[in-house]
Write a protein that holds these residues in place. Structure first.
Motif, PDB file in Angstrom:
ATOM      1  N   THR A  64      46.766  41.253  34.791  1.00 18.95           N
ATOM      2  CA  THR A  64      47.719  40.216  35.198  1.00 18.95           C
ATOM      3  C   THR A  64      48.328  39.445  34.037  1.00 18.95           C
ATOM      4  O   THR A  64      49.427  38.899  34.154  1.00 18.95           O
TER       5      THR A  64
ATOM      6  N   ASP B 164      47.605  34.762  36.814  1.00 14.25           N
ATOM      7  CA  ASP B 164      48.373  35.410  37.883  1.00 14.25           C
ATOM      8  C   ASP B 164      49.580  34.576  38.303  1.00 14.25           C
ATOM      9  O   ASP B 164      50.124  34.747  39.392  1.00 14.25           O
TER      10      ASP B 164
ATOM     11  N   SER C   2      47.076  39.719  43.118  1.00 13.15           N
ATOM     12  CA  SER C   2      47.323  40.722  42.091  1.00 13.15           C
ATOM     13  C   SER C   2      46.124  41.630  41.839  1.00 13.15           C
ATOM     14  O   SER C   2      46.282  42.718  41.296  1.00 13.15           O
TER      15      SER C   2
END
Length: 272
Positions: free
Chosen positions: A17, A85, A170
Motif C-alpha cells: 500500500t 492506505d 487494500s
C-alpha cells in the motif's frame, strides 16, 4: 506551489500500500515514516522514495503519532498525519496551505473519503472526521477506542472541507476481519466506561457534527439488537443503498463488526 507542511505516515508491513500513498505526496519535501518494525520491504520502499524512517514499537495510534511529534526534527511547523492506505489530493493540499496562512486554528479535523473496491461509500460510510493536521506546538493526540482524538488544543479546532482518500480494504477481506477483531476488543473495553449519565446529550443539539457523532456512538452501545440496528441505520436511514452492491456488503460487514464487539465484551465479562 510552495510546500508549507510535513507529512507523517504510520506503517507496519505496508509494502502493498505504501507506494500508492507516497505517489500521492511526491510534492512534499519532508516525508517521515514512523514504522512499527515491519518485516517486509516497507522500510526499503520508504527510503527509496526519499522518506526519512524512524522505528518505534506500536502500542496505539495516539502514542505513535505523539512519538512522531515529540521525536522528529521536522522541516516545517505544521504536520499532516497519514496512514499507508490513504492518499492525498491536490485540493486538500491547497486547503492545508491556506489554513496555515490564515492560522485561525492550530489544529483541524479532516474528512476521509472511504473507498471500497473502487467505490466511494458516499452514503453508507458517511463523512468521518479525525484531527490529522496541526501545528506541532498546538495539539496532541489521545487514544480513544481503537483510534485517536485530539487533546491539549492551544488554538482551537477547525474543520477542513476537502478529504483524503482512504482505501481501507487494500489488504483484502481476511485482513479486514483480523484487524476488526482486534478493534472490537478495544471497543469492548471502551464500552465498559460509557455511562448514560455521562453522555453529553446537549451536543446532539448544539454540538459540531463530529461531537454529535461521538454522542450517537456512545448511545449505540445501549441499543438492543445493535448489529441489526446498525445495518438498517446505515443502509436505510443513511441511504447506503445508493452505494449499490458494494454499499450493501459494507453495511453487512459493519453489522458483523458490532456483533464482534458484543462477543468480545461478553467474553471479557465471562473470563472475569
Amino acid at each position: 506551489m510552495e510546500n508549507k507542511f510535513s507529512i507523517v505516515i504510520l506503517t507496519y508491513n505496508e509494502e502493498d500500500t505504501l507506494r500508492g500513498c507516497l505517489d500521492s505526496i511526491k510534492w512534499c519535501d519532508d516525508i517521515v515514516v514512523i514504522d512499527s518494525f515491519s518485516s517486509d520491504s516497507t522500510v526499503a520502499i520508504a527510503k527509496e522514495n526519499g522518506a526519512r524512517v524512524f522505528q518505534n514499537k506500536f502500542s496505539d495510534f495516539a502514542q505513535q503519532r505523539n512519538f512522531a511529534n515529540d521525536t522528529v526534527d521536522f522541516k516545517h511547523e505544521w504536520v499532516f498525519h497519514l496512514d499507508a492506505d490513504e492518499h492525498f489530493t491536490d485540493a486538500l493540499r491547497s486547503e492545508c496551505n491556506k489554513a496555515i496562512e490564515s492560522y485561525q486554528y492550530g489544529a483541524f479535523l479532516v474528512p476521509a473519503k472511504e473507498i471500497l473496491w473502487g467505490t466511494w461509500l458516499k452514503h453508507s460510510a458517511g463523512t468521518v472526521y479525525q484531527m490529522r493536521f496541526h501545528k506541532l506546538s498546538d495539539a496532541r493526540f489521545e487514544q480513544y477506542g481503537h483510534g485517536q482524538r485530539e487533546c491539549d488544543l492551544k488554538r482551537g479546532l477547525g474543520k477542513l472541507d476537502n478529504s483524503y482518500e482512504h482505501y481501507f480494504f487494500s489488504k483484502g477481506v481476511n485482513q479486514w476481519f483480523v484487524k476488526h477483531l482486534r478493534y472490537a476488543s478495544e471497543e469492548a473495553e471502551n464500552e465498559k466506561n460509557v455511562s448514560l449519565r455521562k453522555i453529553p446529550f446537549g451536543k446532539l443539539i448544539s454540538g459540531e457534527s463530529h461531537e454529535k457523532r461521538r454522542v450517537l456512538k456512545a448511545l449505540s452501545y445501549k441499543i438492543p439488537c445493535r448489529p441489526l440496528f446498525k445495518f438498517f441505520y446505515m443502509y436505510i436511514f443513511k441511504l447506503g443503498f445508493l452505494d449499490g452492491k458494494v454499499g450493501f456488503k459494507f453495511c453487512v460487514m459493519k453489522s458483523i463488526y458490532e456483533q464482534f464487539i458484543i462477543l468480545k465484551k461478553f467474553e471479557s465479562e465471562w473470563n472475569n
